[in-house]
Design a protein around this motif. Sequence first.
Motif, PDB file in Angstrom:
ATOM      1  N   LYS A 125      51.556  75.203  69.574  1.00 34.36           N
ATOM      2  CA  LYS A 125      50.640  75.902  68.678  1.00 34.36           C
ATOM      3  C   LYS A 125      49.224  75.833  69.248  1.00 34.36           C
ATOM      4  O   LYS A 125      48.883  74.895  69.986  1.00 34.36           O
ATOM      5  CB  LYS A 125      50.669  75.273  67.287  1.00 34.36           C
ATOM      6  N   PRO A 126      48.388  76.829  68.922  1.00 36.18           N
ATOM      7  CA  PRO A 126      47.002  76.789  69.408  1.00 36.18           C
ATOM      8  C   PRO A 126      46.238  75.639  68.774  1.00 36.18           C
ATOM      9  O   PRO A 126      46.346  75.402  67.572  1.00 36.18           O
ATOM     10  CB  PRO A 126      46.442  78.150  68.979  1.00 36.18           C
ATOM     11  N   MET A 127      45.500  74.926  69.592  1.00 40.93           N
ATOM     12  CA  MET A 127      44.748  73.787  69.068  1.00 40.93           C
ATOM     13  C   MET A 127      43.623  73.433  70.036  1.00 40.93           C
ATOM     14  O   MET A 127      43.729  73.648  71.234  1.00 40.93           O
ATOM     15  CB  MET A 127      45.660  72.573  68.875  1.00 40.93           C
ATOM     16  N   PRO A 128      42.509  72.911  69.524  1.00 39.68           N
ATOM     17  CA  PRO A 128      41.402  72.496  70.390  1.00 39.68           C
ATOM     18  C   PRO A 128      41.738  71.161  71.054  1.00 39.68           C
ATOM     19  O   PRO A 128      41.264  70.092  70.631  1.00 39.68           O
ATOM     20  CB  PRO A 128      40.229  72.385  69.413  1.00 39.68           C
ATOM     21  N   ALA A 129      42.562  71.198  72.091  1.00 38.02           N
ATOM     22  CA  ALA A 129      43.096  69.975  72.693  1.00 38.02           C
ATOM     23  C   ALA A 129      41.996  69.042  73.168  1.00 38.02           C
ATOM     24  O   ALA A 129      42.060  67.826  72.946  1.00 38.02           O
ATOM     25  CB  ALA A 129      44.018  70.340  73.857  1.00 38.02           C
ATOM     26  N   LYS A 130      40.978  69.587  73.833  1.00 43.33           N
ATOM     27  CA  LYS A 130      39.918  68.727  74.359  1.00 43.33           C
ATOM     28  C   LYS A 130      39.135  68.069  73.231  1.00 43.33           C
ATOM     29  O   LYS A 130      38.785  66.877  73.316  1.00 43.33           O
ATOM     30  CB  LYS A 130      38.968  69.529  75.243  1.00 43.33           C
ATOM     31  N   ALA A 131      38.843  68.832  72.173  1.00 43.64           N
ATOM     32  CA  ALA A 131      38.103  68.275  71.037  1.00 43.64           C
ATOM     33  C   ALA A 131      38.898  67.159  70.372  1.00 43.64           C
ATOM     34  O   ALA A 131      38.349  66.115  69.998  1.00 43.64           O
ATOM     35  CB  ALA A 131      37.777  69.377  70.025  1.00 43.64           C
ATOM     36  N   VAL A 132      40.211  67.354  70.227  1.00 41.07           N
ATOM     37  CA  VAL A 132      41.063  66.332  69.621  1.00 41.07           C
ATOM     38  C   VAL A 132      41.075  65.076  70.486  1.00 41.07           C
ATOM     39  O   VAL A 132      40.930  63.949  69.990  1.00 41.07           O
ATOM     40  CB  VAL A 132      42.501  66.864  69.436  1.00 41.07           C
ATOM     41  N   ALA A 133      41.227  65.270  71.808  1.00 39.95           N
ATOM     42  CA  ALA A 133      41.262  64.127  72.720  1.00 39.95           C
ATOM     43  C   ALA A 133      39.923  63.400  72.747  1.00 39.95           C
ATOM     44  O   ALA A 133      39.875  62.164  72.767  1.00 39.95           O
ATOM     45  CB  ALA A 133      41.636  64.602  74.127  1.00 39.95           C
ATOM     46  N   THR A 134      38.837  64.171  72.741  1.00 37.79           N
ATOM     47  CA  THR A 134      37.502  63.567  72.771  1.00 37.79           C
ATOM     48  C   THR A 134      37.264  62.724  71.526  1.00 37.79           C
ATOM     49  O   THR A 134      36.731  61.612  71.605  1.00 37.79           O
ATOM     50  CB  THR A 134      36.424  64.655  72.870  1.00 37.79           C
ATOM     51  N   ARG A 135      37.661  63.255  70.392  1.00 34.28           N
ATOM     52  CA  ARG A 135      37.480  62.514  69.135  1.00 34.28           C
ATOM     53  C   ARG A 135      38.299  61.219  69.139  1.00 34.28           C
ATOM     54  O   ARG A 135      37.795  60.155  68.761  1.00 34.28           O
ATOM     55  CB  ARG A 135      37.879  63.400  67.952  1.00 34.28           C
ATOM     56  N   LYS A 136      39.540  61.306  69.583  1.00 32.84           N
ATOM     57  CA  LYS A 136      40.389  60.109  69.631  1.00 32.84           C
ATOM     58  C   LYS A 136      39.831  59.087  70.622  1.00 32.84           C
ATOM     59  O   LYS A 136      39.828  57.873  70.350  1.00 32.84           O
ATOM     60  CB  LYS A 136      41.810  60.490  70.022  1.00 32.84           C
ATOM     61  N   LEU A 137      39.376  59.571  71.766  1.00 34.90           N
ATOM     62  CA  LEU A 137      38.849  58.657  72.784  1.00 34.90           C
ATOM     63  C   LEU A 137      37.594  57.956  72.285  1.00 34.90           C
ATOM     64  O   LEU A 137      37.425  56.746  72.496  1.00 34.90           O
ATOM     65  CB  LEU A 137      38.547  59.423  74.067  1.00 34.90           C
ATOM     66  N   LYS A 138      36.712  58.694  71.623  1.00 32.39           N
ATOM     67  CA  LYS A 138      35.490  58.080  71.100  1.00 32.39           C
ATOM     68  C   LYS A 138      35.809  57.020  70.057  1.00 32.39           C
ATOM     69  O   LYS A 138      35.197  55.944  70.037  1.00 32.39           O
ATOM     70  CB  LYS A 138      34.582  59.163  70.503  1.00 32.39           C
TER      71      LYS A 138
END
Length: 216
Positions: free
Chosen positions: A153-166
């Motif tokens: 499904k379409p998703m902001p993968a980088k934004a999700v990863a960035t949020r989790k990493l932070k």
Amino acid sequence: MSNQNLSSVATNVIATYGITATNVINSYRFGGERLIGIVDDGFATVVNRGASALNKGIRSNLIANQQRLSGYSINGVHFGTDRAQRVIGFAVDLATKGVSVVAANAARIDRAANVTALQTLSRVVMPAAIVVSKVADRIEEGSSELVKRVSGKPMPAKAVATRKLKTATRAATATRKRVVKAATQQVSEAVAESASDVSNAARRVARKAKATAKAA
């Protein structure tokens, strides 16, 4: 280029690889969830096709049991990926802290020695550092696309990863600070106790010497 710019590039590369690692974790997580969902749908379809042989209650129980097992599987996937994310957070925190410490110490030594070693180092290293940074960016972009494909499904993968990493990095930083504070306190208490013991021993020696002098 200044040493600050060089350290910034290094910090950005660390963060980029952290996002890439998080994307890999997310691919496993979202892919596992999707696969489990497909299995559930297929099981429900098979059970419902046997409607003539199975009454409604049996079908409902079979589907509910399958979904319960799937829930356990999903919880296992979440548990594993959460632990892996915490490890990535610790790694990024320590690596970033290391770059900051090295940069600060190098700048201090450079000023104390009144030399321009950092400027020379930056001129030599910066081109390679920029190339490494660009390669890291391309790898991260590829991992983001992988997350999208695996999730289906379409998703902001980088934004999700960035949020989790932070989030993971902040938690790791807080833990590191608590550990350092506790260790510092223990060292301070040990030093204070040793100093007290030495002081007491010195006073006892002084009293003995004084008593011996009087006796003589």
